[in-house]
Design a protein around this motif. Sequence first.
Motif, short mmCIF file in Angstrom:
data_model
loop_
_atom_site.label_atom_id
_atom_site.label_comp_id
_atom_site.label_asym_id
_atom_site.label_seq_id
_atom_site.Cartn_x
_atom_site.Cartn_y
_atom_site.Cartn_z
N GLN A 1 56.84 39.68 11.84
CA GLN A 1 56.20 39.33 13.11
C GLN A 1 56.48 40.39 14.17
OE1 GLN A 1 54.04 36.82 13.84
NE2 GLN A 1 54.08 36.47 11.62
N ILE A 2 57.70 40.91 14.19
CA ILE A 2 58.05 41.95 15.16
C ILE A 2 57.19 43.19 14.94
CG2 ILE A 2 59.88 43.54 15.87
CD1 ILE A 2 61.87 41.23 15.29
N GLN A 3 56.98 43.55 13.68
CA GLN A 3 56.16 44.72 13.37
C GLN A 3 54.73 44.55 13.86
OE1 GLN A 3 57.70 47.36 12.90
NE2 GLN A 3 57.75 47.91 10.75
N LYS A 4 54.24 43.33 13.81
CA LYS A 4 52.86 43.07 14.23
C LYS A 4 52.67 43.28 15.73
CE LYS A 4 51.58 39.78 10.59
NZ LYS A 4 51.16 38.38 10.30
N ILE A 5 53.71 43.06 16.52
CA ILE A 5 53.55 43.10 17.97
C ILE A 5 54.41 44.18 18.62
CG2 ILE A 5 52.93 40.66 18.15
CD1 ILE A 5 55.80 40.02 18.89
N LYS A 6 54.90 45.14 17.83
CA LYS A 6 55.86 46.11 18.34
C LYS A 6 55.25 47.16 19.27
CE LYS A 6 55.51 49.43 14.51
NZ LYS A 6 56.27 50.16 13.49
N GLY A 7 53.95 47.37 19.19
CA GLY A 7 53.33 48.40 20.03
C GLY A 7 53.77 49.79 19.60
N ASP A 8 54.23 50.59 20.56
CA ASP A 8 54.62 51.97 20.26
C ASP A 8 56.09 52.10 19.84
OD1 ASP A 8 52.07 52.81 20.92
OD2 ASP A 8 52.59 53.10 23.05
N CYS A 9 56.80 51.00 19.79
CA CYS A 9 58.22 51.06 19.42
C CYS A 9 58.39 51.52 17.97
CB CYS A 9 58.88 49.69 19.59
SG CYS A 9 59.13 49.19 21.29
N LYS A 10 59.39 52.33 17.75
CA LYS A 10 59.76 52.71 16.39
C LYS A 10 60.96 51.85 16.01
CE LYS A 10 58.13 57.48 16.75
NZ LYS A 10 58.51 58.92 16.65
N ILE A 11 60.73 50.96 15.03
CA ILE A 11 61.74 49.95 14.70
C ILE A 11 62.06 50.00 13.21
CG2 ILE A 11 62.34 47.49 14.77
CD1 ILE A 11 60.28 47.15 16.99
N CYS A 12 63.32 49.91 12.90
CA CYS A 12 63.77 49.82 11.51
C CYS A 12 64.63 48.56 11.39
CB CYS A 12 64.60 51.06 11.16
SG CYS A 12 65.22 51.05 9.47
N PHE A 13 64.60 47.94 10.24
CA PHE A 13 65.35 46.71 9.99
C PHE A 13 66.33 46.94 8.84
CE2 PHE A 13 61.14 45.76 11.55
CZ PHE A 13 61.37 44.86 12.58
N ALA A 14 67.51 46.35 8.96
CA ALA A 14 68.50 46.48 7.88
C ALA A 14 69.27 45.17 7.76
CB ALA A 14 69.45 47.64 8.14
N TRP A 15 69.59 44.86 6.53
CA TRP A 15 70.44 43.69 6.25
C TRP A 15 71.62 44.18 5.43
CZ3 TRP A 15 70.00 38.44 7.51
CH2 TRP A 15 70.95 37.60 6.89
N ILE A 16 72.84 43.87 5.87
CA ILE A 16 74.03 44.29 5.14
C ILE A 16 74.78 43.06 4.64
CG2 ILE A 16 75.39 44.49 7.28
CD1 ILE A 16 77.00 46.71 5.83
N GLY A 17 75.10 43.08 3.35
CA GLY A 17 75.82 41.94 2.77
C GLY A 17 75.82 42.01 1.26
N SER A 18 76.70 41.27 0.66
CA SER A 18 76.84 41.28 -0.80
C SER A 18 75.78 40.41 -1.45
CB SER A 18 78.23 40.78 -1.18
OG SER A 18 78.40 39.43 -0.76
N GLY A 19 75.55 40.66 -2.72
CA GLY A 19 74.74 39.74 -3.52
C GLY A 19 73.30 40.12 -3.73
N TYR A 20 72.85 41.28 -3.22
CA TYR A 20 71.45 41.65 -3.43
C TYR A 20 71.33 42.41 -4.75
CZ TYR A 20 66.76 43.48 -2.59
OH TYR A 20 65.42 43.78 -2.69
N ALA A 21 70.76 41.74 -5.75
CA ALA A 21 70.61 42.34 -7.08
C ALA A 21 69.29 41.86 -7.67
CB ALA A 21 71.78 41.94 -7.98
N PRO A 22 68.17 42.39 -7.19
CA PRO A 22 66.85 41.88 -7.60
C PRO A 22 66.55 42.05 -9.09
CG PRO A 22 66.63 43.91 -6.33
CD PRO A 22 68.06 43.49 -6.20
N ASP A 23 67.25 42.95 -9.76
CA ASP A 23 67.00 43.13 -11.19
C ASP A 23 67.77 42.13 -12.04
OD1 ASP A 23 65.35 45.28 -10.66
OD2 ASP A 23 67.00 46.74 -10.76
N HIS A 24 68.68 41.39 -11.42
CA HIS A 24 69.52 40.46 -12.18
C HIS A 24 69.53 39.05 -11.59
CE1 HIS A 24 71.05 44.00 -14.29
NE2 HIS A 24 71.27 44.55 -13.10
#
Length: 773
Positions: free
Chosen positions: A265-288
């Motif tokens: 939703q933020i990307q849809k209404i960000k206008g000229d802003c350059k925005i990056c998103f990050a999530w930090i935490g254990s347990g992300y293993a999409p292949d398993h």
Amino acid sequence: MLRFKTIHALIPSVLKQRINARWAFSRVLTSLGMVVQPGGQPIDPGKPTALVVSHEASTTGAPILALNLAQQLGRTHNVVVILLKGGALRQQFQSSCTAFIQARRSFVNRKLMKRALRKASPHAIPTFALVNSVVSAPLLEPLRGEGIACLSLVHEFVTYIKPLDVFSEVGLWSSRVVCSTPLTWSDVLRHCPHLSGVPLAVLPQGRCQLPETSSATNSIKVEEKTNDATEEFLRQLPKQTLLVLGAGAVQPRKGVDLFIAAAQQIQKIKGDCKICFAWIGSGYAPDHDFNVSAWIKDQIIRSGLDNDLFMLPESPAYSELIRRSNLFIVSSRLDPLPNVAIDAMLEGTPVLCFAEACGIANLFEQEQDLHSSCVASYFDIQDLAHKSIALLQSSQQRKQIGELSRNKAQRWFDMNHYIKALISLGEEAANEVSQEDSDIERLLEENLIDRDFHTTNPKLSDLIMTQRYLLAWRSGFQTRKPCPGFHPGIYREQQSPTISHRDPLAHWHQKGQPPGPWKTHIINPRIPIGPLPSDEQVALHIHVFYPELLDSILQLLNYNSVRPTLFLSFSDPSIQLSLERKLQNYDFKASMHLVPNRGRDIAPLLSELGKDLDRNYLFHGHLHTKKSVLVDGGIAARWRSFLMANLLGSGENPMLDRIASSMVQDPQLGLVFPDDPGCLGWTANRKHAETLAHRLGIENLPEAINFPVGTMFWARQGALSKLYNLGLQWEDYPDEPLGYDGTMLHAIERLLPQICLASGMSYAMTHVPGFSR
């Protein structure tokens, strides 16, 4: 159980040498389930001792807090640490304390705890224990059993803790429940309203210092790998790009999917802003991991964020990432006071969250600018996105909110203040525990609790039964009378505030057992039967819903000399013939009354028969064929037996005759009902009761009450006239189906003794040994 020497003989000699070389005193194997070892800190005889309990030593929020507590508390106390499970922080826990106890949850009991504490703290009994997390609840009873005040630090929500009974154990055995925000305990009370009287303190936790990670070879490799990923991300992130950060283990409660939805939703209404998103935490293993991670990856791709949102593993570069972020989003479904949010605020980063989902929102209510800028409606993704954009597009507003956040966080999350507050609560609780234990000693020495009446658990020792009794009355739930006729709640209410934290029974005994409304006359089998009323003076109303139960009532009634005239009401016309046949086996005058199926057993009494019974008979009774489909069949059967034994009796013990004789001899005795050992109080019926009481001319209802649980009793003419004269009509009663509590009918049940007292009469209760519930 194997003795220590036997077990020690089984330890290989090489291992013995390693043990003896490593520790100043030999490792003591308290049992197969509890091991005591020396800690890394010297014992200072001039300091008091405190316990810190953690359910595990993982690098997650609650254990990190427990480790910080142990480290900080060590400045003023000798600290003994108890772990129920190991983890990466185990060594650091052991280094922070004077003694270390490794326990296994399934082996914890009072005997083992006593032995372990004697070895861990031979110089002094710990003043108090900080029992961190609901998951550590199994240790509460053994610790409190040793006279140690327990402060339970509760961070969990009911939604993800089962069974609910664990919260009752926490409420019973804890001297204080300590929550970081009101949100946590209000969630507990929504599911467990009976815990509303538990002593509670709300203390926002201090900022935790992140522990150093394990030095084990495997851990180093993992750290190097995560350092590369996170540091590489930071190196490549352009300075002009705004970073929106989320953090936590990749699991549903942390709301990673909500974070991604907000990013979209933020990307849809960000206008000229350059925005990056990050999530930090254990347990992300999409292949398993096909339960969460695979779907998270798919959501990122389908949301068009595969080039703008990055999933980063745990890393020591976390602090640098926090400092670099421009906005921090707590997307948790339920989170009391996440450490990551505290870290972000103290770095001056605005933190956004959902109302009713995060304790940060509760704190922001104290500051209007923070609340209006940073708290979105519950799971309103668009609201969160618009608040985020407002801050991202205005560096001035973002700086203003960030500085305000930092200033408030420095005051809210002061670890020194948090530790001092916990110590103060612990010392206050320790003084209370000293008085409680003194009262327990009195109760035991004077044998003041009738265990056959009080408890339904014969396996409890006298000590544990007495402790549970006292703590139940302190916390206000699971309360039961200690002996026939005495109601601790009525005594405490009448003696307040002089009774303070004393146990009502112990205080009453110490004061010489003064008479008062707390001590009710008991009619029991030892009371001789005197003059009886004539049969023409006595009536009995029986409402029959379950006709198969009528025979047992008639049989018990037949054991008495008093032969009341019977009035049978019923709502199902098909059972009338069956009822008439049952009556043919007994010599009772009886009349049959078909009534609407409304108002259970109470409406037939109040709206059909009550006025006539009260006008034409000196005494009348009210019974019904109780089955209680909402409770367990065995419990209902015991309850039915308890009521009938007390109101009618048996061949050896004609209780109706004793009740009738007592009412003849005491013209002021207006109501008689069984002395139920449970102390239910008004529960959810107070408002209904106050409405009815006002109509009856009764004001200021007491909080603690006796009443005929099950609405079965014997009454004198005039004792309940006020109720019968209300003129309640059939349509006044609630429709079926009715719940277990919280209706007009349950309120009437509780009002009966108050109506009797308001009519200038007294009430008495019955007790037949061997029958309780």
